[in-house]
Design an enzyme around this catalytic site. Structure first.
Site, PDB file in Angstrom:
ATOM      1  N   HIS A  95       0.848  -1.195   0.000  1.00  0.00           N
ATOM      2  CA  HIS A  95       0.000   0.000   0.000  1.00  0.00           C
ATOM      3  C   HIS A  95       0.878   1.236   0.000  1.00  0.00           C
ATOM      4  CE1 HIS A  95      -2.950   2.978   0.918  1.00  0.00           C
ATOM      5  NE2 HIS A  95      -2.544   3.163   2.157  1.00  0.00           N
ATOM      6  N   HIS A  97       0.838   5.811  -0.974  1.00  0.00           N
ATOM      7  CA  HIS A  97       0.099   7.003  -1.396  1.00  0.00           C
ATOM      8  C   HIS A  97       0.862   7.635  -2.562  1.00  0.00           C
ATOM      9  CE1 HIS A  97      -2.034   7.604   2.774  1.00  0.00           C
ATOM     10  NE2 HIS A  97      -2.245   6.409   2.260  1.00  0.00           N
ATOM     11  N   ASP A 120       0.367  -5.307 -19.865  1.00  0.00           N
ATOM     12  CA  ASP A 120       1.287  -6.355 -19.405  1.00  0.00           C
ATOM     13  C   ASP A 120       0.978  -6.793 -17.972  1.00  0.00           C
ATOM     14  OD1 ASP A 120       2.866  -6.712 -21.642  1.00  0.00           O
ATOM     15  OD2 ASP A 120       4.351  -5.217 -21.042  1.00  0.00           O
ATOM     16  N   HIS A 169      -8.289   7.814  -1.235  1.00  0.00           N
ATOM     17  CA  HIS A 169      -7.227   7.339  -0.355  1.00  0.00           C
ATOM     18  C   HIS A 169      -5.964   7.022  -1.168  1.00  0.00           C
ATOM     19  CE1 HIS A 169      -6.061   4.280   3.047  1.00  0.00           C
ATOM     20  NE2 HIS A 169      -5.053   5.002   2.639  1.00  0.00           N
ATOM     21  N   TYR A 227       6.823 -14.637 -22.543  1.00  0.00           N
ATOM     22  CA  TYR A 227       7.623 -13.454 -22.268  1.00  0.00           C
ATOM     23  C   TYR A 227       8.705 -13.794 -21.247  1.00  0.00           C
ATOM     24  CZ  TYR A 227       8.773  -8.777 -20.624  1.00  0.00           C
ATOM     25  OH  TYR A 227       9.430  -7.632 -20.275  1.00  0.00           O
TER      26      TYR A 227
END
Ligand SMILES: [Zn+2]
Length: 234
Positions: A95, A97, A120, A169, A227
């Protein structure tokens, strides 16, 4: 000390967010899970990244009970736990910001797939959650943030799109392990930035067609993926 390997991986993934310029001060958090043991290792709350050592990380069970650690875990731990329970393929959660992804989250707009970089990694637009009602914010806010994410994925495969924008957020990303989750957070920020500029250059820019989108996602993630080098394929 429990789970030394997982601690090292999670610490490294947290530091990757710093190296890539995704976090300010002590913002952001990455965790990783041992599915066999049902234990999650997460960044401690409020410890500067430059001082962070493996022993500072906190080990929790899936109910949020601290199993090992003297520091408080990241306050977002309940969100991470909801994601591990809902998304069985997630081995790590990140997580941040980070600015551009957060700007899309604040604008409450999904990030359209404008090109192959996005295709991708994310097999469709990166969704945005619904805004949380006040009663979900007032009590068990972090837990309810997790539920808001899961609601946004009722009709979306969490493997195909390993990222979400939490309304007003910021982004949560996941992957097969903590390092992959952090990697996806870095790519998401790049994709969010490019999408912002794409819209700025042409506000009528259209998402890529299904053919190009499928081609790029499937050559990297499909059953016939080709790939990269053979050893990287899973
Ligand atoms: Zn946050």
């Amino acid at each position: 000390m429990l789970l030394p390997k997982l601690r090292a991986q999670v610490l490294e993934a947290n530091l990757e967010l710093v190296r890539r310029g995704l976090v300010l001060y002590t913002f952001g958090n990455v965790s990783g899970i041992s599915r066999e043991q049902g234990l999650v290792v997460i960044k401690p709350s409020g410890v500067p990244y430059e001082d962070m050592k493996p022993e500072h990380l906190v080990v929790s069970d899936l109910a949020g009970k601290i199993v090992e650690g003297t520091l408080r875990p990241s306050s977002d731990l309940p969100t991470h736990l909801v994601l591990y329970k809902a998304f069985s393929g997630a081995g790590g959660v990140a997580h941040t910001h980070s600015e551009y992804a957060t700007a899309w989250a604040q604008a409450r707009r999904p990030i359209p797939c404008f090109g192959t970089t996005h295709a991708d990694y994310f097999h469709g637009p990166v969704p945005v959650t619904d805004a949380m009602p006040d009663h979900e914010i007032q009590t068990e806010y972090e837990l309810n943030t997790g539920h808001a994410i899961v609601r946004a994925f009722q009709k979306i495969d969490s493997y195909a799109i390993p990222a979400v924008l939490v309304a007003n957020h910021g982004p949560f990303c996941w992957g097969t392990d903590a390092g992959t989750a952090a990697h996806n957070a870095v790519i998401l920020e790049s994709v969010a930035r490019m999408a912002y500029f794409t819209r700025g250059i042409n506000d009528k820019a259209e998402p890529v067609g299904r053919g190009l989108h499928d081609k790029h996602f499937m050559r990297k993630h499909g059953t016939n993926a080709y790939y990269g080098q053979a050893k990287e394929r899973k």
